[in-house]
Design a protein around this motif. Structure first.
Motif, PDB file in Angstrom:
ATOM      1  N   MET A  49       8.613  28.501  -8.048  1.00 33.53           N
ATOM      2  CA  MET A  49       8.224  28.966  -9.357  1.00 33.53           C
ATOM      3  C   MET A  49       6.706  29.201  -9.395  1.00 33.53           C
ATOM      4  SD  MET A  49      10.963  28.501 -11.656  1.00 33.53           S
ATOM      5  CE  MET A  49      12.496  28.546 -10.814  1.00 33.53           C
ATOM      6  N   SER A  50       5.958  28.117  -9.179  1.00 38.83           N
ATOM      7  CA  SER A  50       4.506  28.231  -9.202  1.00 38.83           C
ATOM      8  C   SER A  50       3.982  27.874  -7.819  1.00 38.83           C
ATOM      9  CB  SER A  50       3.938  27.314 -10.297  1.00 38.83           C
ATOM     10  OG  SER A  50       2.638  27.734 -10.649  1.00 38.83           O
ATOM     11  N   GLY A  51       2.993  26.993  -7.728  1.00 36.74           N
ATOM     12  CA  GLY A  51       2.406  26.648  -6.440  1.00 36.74           C
ATOM     13  C   GLY A  51       3.156  25.544  -5.724  1.00 36.74           C
ATOM     14  N   ALA A  52       2.831  25.347  -4.446  1.00 34.70           N
ATOM     15  CA  ALA A  52       3.505  24.347  -3.622  1.00 34.70           C
ATOM     16  C   ALA A  52       3.240  22.926  -4.116  1.00 34.70           C
ATOM     17  CB  ALA A  52       3.068  24.477  -2.168  1.00 34.70           C
ATOM     18  N   GLY A  53       2.089  22.695  -4.771  1.00 32.06           N
ATOM     19  CA  GLY A  53       1.753  21.353  -5.236  1.00 32.06           C
ATOM     20  C   GLY A  53       2.620  20.847  -6.367  1.00 32.06           C
ATOM     21  N   ASP A  54       3.322  21.753  -7.048  1.00 28.90           N
ATOM     22  CA  ASP A  54       4.148  21.313  -8.168  1.00 28.90           C
ATOM     23  C   ASP A  54       5.633  21.205  -7.802  1.00 28.90           C
ATOM     24  OD1 ASP A  54       4.966  23.992  -8.162  1.00 28.90           O
ATOM     25  OD2 ASP A  54       3.655  24.524  -9.817  1.00 28.90           O
ATOM     26  N   GLU A  55       5.966  21.428  -6.534  1.00 29.16           N
ATOM     27  CA  GLU A  55       7.372  21.355  -6.131  1.00 29.16           C
ATOM     28  C   GLU A  55       8.006  19.995  -6.421  1.00 29.16           C
ATOM     29  OE1 GLU A  55       7.854  22.810  -2.148  1.00 29.16           O
ATOM     30  OE2 GLU A  55       6.984  24.751  -2.672  1.00 29.16           O
ATOM     31  N   PRO A  56       7.326  18.864  -6.187  1.00 25.92           N
ATOM     32  CA  PRO A  56       7.940  17.579  -6.545  1.00 25.92           C
ATOM     33  C   PRO A  56       8.192  17.463  -8.045  1.00 25.92           C
ATOM     34  CG  PRO A  56       6.100  17.233  -5.042  1.00 25.92           C
ATOM     35  CD  PRO A  56       6.066  18.674  -5.456  1.00 25.92           C
ATOM     36  N   PHE A  57       7.283  17.999  -8.847  1.00 23.07           N
ATOM     37  CA  PHE A  57       7.465  17.975 -10.299  1.00 23.07           C
ATOM     38  C   PHE A  57       8.691  18.794 -10.696  1.00 23.07           C
ATOM     39  CE2 PHE A  57       6.692  20.014 -14.440  1.00 23.07           C
ATOM     40  CZ  PHE A  57       6.691  18.880 -15.240  1.00 23.07           C
ATOM     41  N   ILE A  58       8.804  19.992 -10.146  1.00 23.21           N
ATOM     42  CA  ILE A  58       9.948  20.854 -10.459  1.00 23.21           C
ATOM     43  C   ILE A  58      11.248  20.182 -10.023  1.00 23.21           C
ATOM     44  CG2 ILE A  58      11.063  23.060  -9.904  1.00 23.21           C
ATOM     45  CD1 ILE A  58       8.199  24.263  -9.805  1.00 23.21           C
ATOM     46  N   ALA A  59      11.240  19.577  -8.839  1.00 27.75           N
ATOM     47  CA  ALA A  59      12.431  18.867  -8.356  1.00 27.75           C
ATOM     48  C   ALA A  59      12.765  17.695  -9.273  1.00 27.75           C
ATOM     49  CB  ALA A  59      12.212  18.381  -6.930  1.00 27.75           C
ATOM     50  N   ALA A  60      11.729  17.054  -9.827  1.00 28.31           N
ATOM     51  CA  ALA A  60      11.954  15.896 -10.699  1.00 28.31           C
ATOM     52  C   ALA A  60      12.549  16.292 -12.050  1.00 28.31           C
ATOM     53  CB  ALA A  60      10.645  15.137 -10.910  1.00 28.31           C
ATOM     54  N   VAL A  61      12.145  17.432 -12.595  1.00 25.00           N
ATOM     55  CA  VAL A  61      12.640  17.817 -13.925  1.00 25.00           C
ATOM     56  C   VAL A  61      13.936  18.616 -13.860  1.00 25.00           C
ATOM     57  CG1 VAL A  61      10.351  17.730 -14.993  1.00 25.00           C
ATOM     58  CG2 VAL A  61      11.211  19.903 -14.114  1.00 25.00           C
ATOM     59  N   LYS A  62      14.285  19.130 -12.696  1.00 23.11           N
ATOM     60  CA  LYS A  62      15.485  19.960 -12.569  1.00 23.11           C
ATOM     61  C   LYS A  62      16.760  19.265 -13.055  1.00 23.11           C
ATOM     62  CE  LYS A  62      17.972  23.078  -9.453  1.00 23.11           C
ATOM     63  NZ  LYS A  62      19.007  23.210 -10.431  1.00 23.11           N
ATOM     64  N   PRO A  63      17.020  18.000 -12.685  1.00 24.10           N
ATOM     65  CA  PRO A  63      18.246  17.362 -13.188  1.00 24.10           C
ATOM     66  C   PRO A  63      18.290  17.292 -14.716  1.00 24.10           C
ATOM     67  CG  PRO A  63      17.339  16.098 -11.369  1.00 24.10           C
ATOM     68  CD  PRO A  63      16.322  17.140 -11.726  1.00 24.10           C
ATOM     69  N   LEU A  64      17.150  17.078 -15.346  1.00 22.90           N
ATOM     70  CA  LEU A  64      17.103  17.035 -16.808  1.00 22.90           C
ATOM     71  C   LEU A  64      17.405  18.406 -17.400  1.00 22.90           C
ATOM     72  CD1 LEU A  64      16.477  15.608 -19.483  1.00 22.90           C
ATOM     73  CD2 LEU A  64      14.069  16.170 -19.094  1.00 22.90           C
ATOM     74  N   VAL A  65      16.786  19.432 -16.839  1.00 26.99           N
ATOM     75  CA  VAL A  65      17.020  20.793 -17.330  1.00 26.99           C
ATOM     76  C   VAL A  65      18.490  21.168 -17.133  1.00 26.99           C
ATOM     77  CG1 VAL A  65      16.423  23.231 -16.998  1.00 26.99           C
ATOM     78  CG2 VAL A  65      14.620  21.486 -16.977  1.00 26.99           C
ATOM     79  N   ASP A  66      19.050  20.835 -15.984  1.00 28.82           N
ATOM     80  CA  ASP A  66      20.465  21.118 -15.719  1.00 28.82           C
ATOM     81  C   ASP A  66      21.366  20.376 -16.695  1.00 28.82           C
ATOM     82  OD1 ASP A  66      19.703  22.746 -13.617  1.00 28.82           O
ATOM     83  OD2 ASP A  66      20.229  21.278 -12.055  1.00 28.82           O
ATOM     84  N   ALA A  67      21.050  19.117 -16.981  1.00 28.14           N
ATOM     85  CA  ALA A  67      21.870  18.320 -17.900  1.00 28.14           C
ATOM     86  C   ALA A  67      21.844  18.895 -19.312  1.00 28.14           C
ATOM     87  CB  ALA A  67      21.388  16.868 -17.912  1.00 28.14           C
ATOM     88  N   MET A  68      20.733  19.509 -19.685  1.00 28.81           N
ATOM     89  CA  MET A  68      20.617  20.116 -21.013  1.00 28.81           C
ATOM     90  C   MET A  68      21.274  21.484 -21.069  1.00 28.81           C
ATOM     91  SD  MET A  68      16.630  19.410 -22.026  1.00 28.81           S
ATOM     92  CE  MET A  68      16.216  20.972 -21.342  1.00 28.81           C
ATOM     93  N   GLY A  69      21.565  22.045 -19.903  1.00 23.34           N
ATOM     94  CA  GLY A  69      22.095  23.400 -19.872  1.00 23.34           C
ATOM     95  C   GLY A  69      20.999  24.441 -19.966  1.00 23.34           C
ATOM     96  N   GLY A  70      19.762  24.016 -19.649  1.00 23.68           N
ATOM     97  CA  GLY A  70      18.629  24.930 -19.689  1.00 23.68           C
ATOM     98  C   GLY A  70      18.506  25.727 -18.414  1.00 23.68           C
TER      99      GLY A  70
END
Length: 122
Positions: free
Chosen positions: A1-22
């Motif tokens: 999505m953005s830079g390589a430094g935020d990949e852990p952040f994106i991986a961390a929020v993905k389950p929440l976004v998926d659970a919300m149906g976002g």
């Protein structure tokens, strides 16, 4: 999505976004109703939240996956538990929420109302 430094952040929020149906998308594709998440001062990812009606369908599908079988195949006690869980998540504030849940559970609207009212009795 953005830079390589935020990949852990994106991986961390993905389950929440998926659970919300976002839906996750690049920040530069965010619309006015999307939520842009910032990580270490940089826009890392945008989240497109589902419409309320879509959220209910997503909740029903998640509950069905968790139960491992169609919600209509659950016994009465399990259906009551599903109704309680959905009520806690605000499912019945959505227009036609009772009808949608009743259809998914294979019961009448009257039965869903009975399940809801049985929780309110002492």
């Amino acid at each position: 999505m953005s830079g390589a430094g935020d990949e852990p952040f994106i991986a961390a929020v993905k389950p929440l976004v998926d659970a919300m149906g976002g839906e996750m998308l690049p920040p530069d594709e965010a619309g006015p109703d999307d939520v842009v998440l910032v990580w270490e001062g940089v826009a890392a990812v945008a989240v497109r939240l589902p419409q309320l009606g879509d959220s209910l369908d997503h909740l029903l599908a998640a509950l069905e996956r968790r139960k491992g079988r169609p919600l209509a195949d659950l016994d009465r006690k399990e259906k009551q538990e599903v109704v309680r869980a959905l009520e806690a998540r605000g499912a019945f504030t959505v227009r036609h929420g009772v009808e949608t849940v009743a259809s998914a559970l294979g019961v009448s609207r009257f039965t869903v109302y009975n399940y809801l009212n049985s929780e309110k009795r002492p």
